[in-house]
Enzyme design. Structure first.
Site, PDB file in Angstrom:
ATOM      1  N   ASP A 130       0.870  -1.174   0.000  1.00 38.51           N
ATOM      2  CA  ASP A 130       0.000   0.000   0.000  1.00 38.51           C
ATOM      3  C   ASP A 130       0.908   1.225   0.000  1.00 38.51           C
ATOM      4  OD1 ASP A 130      -2.235   1.692   0.172  1.00 38.51           O
ATOM      5  OD2 ASP A 130      -2.124   1.715   2.362  1.00 38.51           O
ATOM      6  N   GLU A 145      -2.706  -2.255  -4.544  1.00 41.41           N
ATOM      7  CA  GLU A 145      -3.946  -1.571  -4.872  1.00 41.41           C
ATOM      8  C   GLU A 145      -3.670  -0.533  -5.949  1.00 41.41           C
ATOM      9  OE1 GLU A 145      -6.522   1.565  -2.424  1.00 41.41           O
ATOM     10  OE2 GLU A 145      -6.552  -0.434  -1.516  1.00 41.41           O
ATOM     11  N   ASP A 193      -2.251   1.358   7.008  1.00 41.99           N
ATOM     12  CA  ASP A 193      -1.471   1.090   5.797  1.00 41.99           C
ATOM     13  C   ASP A 193      -1.067  -0.381   5.716  1.00 41.99           C
ATOM     14  OD1 ASP A 193      -1.299   3.888   4.831  1.00 41.99           O
ATOM     15  OD2 ASP A 193      -0.203   4.166   6.698  1.00 41.99           O
TER      16      ASP A 193
END
EC number: 3.1.21.10
Length: 169
Positions: free
Chosen positions: A13, A73, A145
């Site tokens: 992330d 992502e 995170d």
């Protein structure tokens, strides 16, 4: 190059101030937490130094854990162009470390990651965190995170399972 024989997935992330990471493996159909945390770059004097910290930290994680693949992502498009650019550069630093190690990277939309874990693409972060803890059977609480990175790794493992079940390549 890292050892990639253990089937570990590195979830990332990326962020310019904090980059979450989560390493997950599947053994006998059970998902296991390997490691998770956050690389913080705020102590760096300038933005290029922050990117260097991200690259180096991801390279060290790859060297230490030998993941087979990487899951990340897709970038959230911000209304603030400068913020979006910095996020893209942080993502690029992390993915460059993966490329140097010869790892394949799989990108997923945030809604796909949420759907994979919670059953709805509109899930709240707290719901995702709850399901990450349940799926990985861990009691430890992680920074947002790190949880997002673990969610990306679990999503990829779920997608691989579906691919195997469907007989697709």
């Amino acid at each position: 190059m890292a050892n990639t024989g253990d089937g570990i997935i590195l979830g990332l992330d990326p962020g310019s101030r904090a980059t979450g990471y989560g390493l997950v493996r599947e053994r006998s159909g059970v998902l296991e937490l390997v490691d998770a945390g956050v690389v913080r770059t705020t102590s760096q004097p300038d933005f290029p130094s922050r990117l260097g910290v991200i690259f180096t930290a991801v390279a060290e994680l790859i060297q230490r854990h030998g993941p087979a693949e990487v899951s990340v992502e897709n970038v959230f498009v911000s209304k603030n162009a400068a913020t979006a650019l910095k996020l893209g550069q942080a993502r690029g630093a992390a993915l460059a470390a993966c490329a140097v190690a010869g790892l394949s990277v799989h990108s997923y939309e945030p809604t796909v990651i949420k759907q994979s874990l919670v059953g709805t693409g509109r899930a709240e972060k707290s719901q995702v965190a709850f399901m990450v803890a349940r799926v990985l059977a861990c009691r430890e609480t992680f920074a947002v995170d790190a949880t997002d990175a673990l969610a990306a790794a679990v999503c990829h493992l779920n997608q691989r399972r579906l691919t195997r079940l469907c007989g697709a390549r």
